[in-house]
Design an enzyme around this catalytic site. Structure first.
Site, PDB file in Angstrom:
ATOM      1  CD1 TRP A 114      -0.828 -31.323   5.242  1.00  0.00           C
ATOM      2  CD2 TRP A 114      -0.695 -29.994   7.044  1.00  0.00           C
ATOM      3  NE1 TRP A 114      -0.588 -32.113   6.336  1.00  0.00           N
ATOM      4  CE2 TRP A 114      -0.500 -31.330   7.454  1.00  0.00           C
ATOM      5  CE3 TRP A 114      -0.657 -28.979   8.003  1.00  0.00           C
ATOM      6  CZ2 TRP A 114      -0.283 -31.671   8.776  1.00  0.00           C
ATOM      7  CZ3 TRP A 114      -0.429 -29.320   9.317  1.00  0.00           C
ATOM      8  CH2 TRP A 114      -0.246 -30.651   9.694  1.00  0.00           C
ATOM      9  CG  ASP A 195       3.075 -24.508   8.457  1.00  0.00           C
ATOM     10  OD1 ASP A 195       4.042 -24.972   9.087  1.00  0.00           O
ATOM     11  OD2 ASP A 195       2.049 -25.181   8.206  1.00  0.00           O
ATOM     12  CE  LYS A 230       6.463 -34.102   8.714  1.00  0.00           C
ATOM     13  NZ  LYS A 230       5.389 -33.825   7.833  1.00  0.00           N
TER      14      LYS A 230
HETATM   15  C1  PLP Z   1       2.709 -27.781   6.048  1.00  0.00           C
HETATM   16  C2  PLP Z   1       2.805 -28.475   7.366  1.00  0.00           C
HETATM   17  N1  PLP Z   1       2.715 -27.747   8.487  1.00  0.00           N
HETATM   18  C3  PLP Z   1       2.795 -28.320   9.714  1.00  0.00           C
HETATM   19  C4  PLP Z   1       2.958 -29.685   9.861  1.00  0.00           C
HETATM   20  C5  PLP Z   1       2.898 -30.250  11.269  1.00  0.00           C
HETATM   21  O1  PLP Z   1       3.979 -30.901  11.690  1.00  0.00           O
HETATM   22  P1  PLP Z   1       3.999 -31.776  13.028  1.00  0.00           P
HETATM   23  O2  PLP Z   1       3.958 -33.182  12.613  1.00  0.00           O
HETATM   24  O3  PLP Z   1       5.300 -31.364  13.659  1.00  0.00           O
HETATM   25  O4  PLP Z   1       2.851 -31.383  13.907  1.00  0.00           O
HETATM   26  C6  PLP Z   1       3.066 -30.488   8.714  1.00  0.00           C
HETATM   27  C7  PLP Z   1       3.209 -31.955   8.835  1.00  0.00           C
HETATM   28  O5  PLP Z   1       2.932 -32.730   7.944  1.00  0.00           O
HETATM   29  C8  PLP Z   1       2.979 -29.864   7.445  1.00  0.00           C
HETATM   30  O6  PLP Z   1       3.057 -30.585   6.298  1.00  0.00           O
END
Ligand code: PLP
Length: 376
Positions: A114, A195, A230
């Site tokens: 990501w 994660d 999500k």
């Molecule tokens: C792999 C991954 N980790 C962490 C997050 C972070 O999420 P948040 O929006 O709760 O900060 C995301 C959000 O897109 C993600 O895709």
């Protein structure tokens, strides 16, 4: 996002932005969340601060949801949890914790990963390296190469692992691969940083935590960054948590005291987790989101098969969560945008939640038109 908004075409399709969308293209407030919001509002008597680690009932519910009710780390009182502003907050607090404890370690992240992992972890001064993860040619994991690379890393290094629904590839480890990875982490004394941003989007709340639970039984210390953006649809509430598992109670306490710099209310989520009726309703809504994504994966794969006349895109059906790499060139991504009003990231990451029965044939025809021979 700006280009998509400015595009006047009535057939435009957004597969770029990383939020869940329903069949009508909306990102709804879940009914369970609405009910919890009303209950929280009605019962709220103060806006005073909550405890430094956040809400106790939230932290306990999160630990139980992620680690299960009877995990050794919880029985042995080696798990400490704090609320964080979303999954990003958890990743950032985790990075600061690593930096404070072991400033010279390397954090190994998957190739690809990501896009925000690099700034979130790198900005605390940690060194990042990539381990092989995904082969764009076969659309499968490079699991042997991954293990081989991690086997050569230094003792004490940190390995960032997507717990499920890998972003951007959608390609996850299977149970045997989790077992092999957990053994390697333990043998090489590597510290997993898991994660977990899509629990419930691959197979279900329990199944999607299986890898995390397994790893956390095999290593003395681990960090788990959790996001409810999500699965609860709580994007703007910034609801997340960081679980730190220490080798013993003293280590765990020391980790918690570092983590307490950031705390935020997680009232809505805590209310849902504590209320069996609402929790059941939420799990049904989560299942509907997961099923819709899986349905759209199957439908898009089928339409691409028909439009291109071969099975090159069938891999989309096998992957998990909202994202897959379509596997086409930057030029094809640009042509999809400029000629067909279909938007995705430059690396061809598409959000399957942008697909509907209404636009799927259009998308498949456009992909076939710009890339007639399947992904490269
Ligand atoms: C792999 C991954 N980790 C962490 C997050 C972070 O999420 P948040 O929006 O709760 O900060 C995301 C959000 O897109 C993600 O895709």
């Amino acid at each position: 996002m700006a280009k998509f908004r400015a595009d006047p075409s009535p057939s435009k399709v957004d597969l770029g932005v990383g939020v869940y969308r329903d069949l009508s293209g909306n990102t709804p407030v879940l009914a369970s969340v609405r009910r919890a919001e009303q209950a929280v509002l009605a019962a709220q008597t103060t806006k005073s601060y909550v405890a430094a680690a956040g809400r106790e009932e939230f932290n306990r519910a999160v630990e139980e949801m992620v680690l299960g009710s009877d995990h050794a780390a919880r029985r042995e009182r080696r798990a400490r949890t704090t609320q964080t502003p979303g999954g990003c907050g958890a990743l950032r607090v985790g990075a600061e914790l690593i930096r404070a404890a072991a400033p010279t370690v390397t954090v190994h992240v998957s190739d690809p990963t990501w896009g925000n992992h690099t700034p979130l972890l790198g900005s605390s001064g940690l060194r990042l390296e990539r381990y092989p993860y995904y082969d764009p040619a076969t659309h499968r994991l490079r699991f042997d190469a991954m293990l081989e690379r991690l086997d050569r890393s230094a003792e004490g290094d940190v390995v960032l692992i997507h717990a499920c629904c890998h972003n951007p590839t959608g390609a996850d480890l299977d149970p045997q691969q989790w077992q092999a990875l957990a053994q390697l982490l333990a043998r090489r004394r590597l510290v997993p940083f898991l994660d977990l941003a899509y629990q419930g989007f691959a197979a279900g709340l329990e199944a999607d935590a299986a890898g995390v639970r397994l790893v956390a039984t095999q290593v003395p210390e681990a960090l788990i960054a959790i996001s409810f953006s999500k699965n609860l649809g709580l994007y703007r509430e910034r609801t997340g948590a960081l679980i730190a598992i220490g080798e013993n109670e003293t280590r765990a306490d020391a980790m918690l005291s570092h983590m307490l710099q950031i705390a935020r209310s997680a009232a809505i989520a805590a209310h849902i987790f504590a209320n069996p009726g609402l929790k059941g309703e939420w799990i049904e809504e989560l299942t509907a989101m997961r099923t819709r994504i899986a349905d759209m994966r199957a439908l898009l794969a089928q339409h691409l098969h028909e439009a291109t006349g071969d099975a090159a895109f069938d891999f989309i059906r096998l992957q998990h969560g909202m994202f897959s790499l379509l596997g086409v060139s930057v030029q094809a991504v640009e042509r999809l945008r400029d000629e067909h009003h279909i938007y995705m990231l430059a690396d061809s990451r598409m959000n399957l939640a942008g697909i509907t029965p209404h636009n799927v044939a259009y998308v498949a025809r456009a992909v076939a038109a710009v890339n007639p021979r399947g992904p490269g």
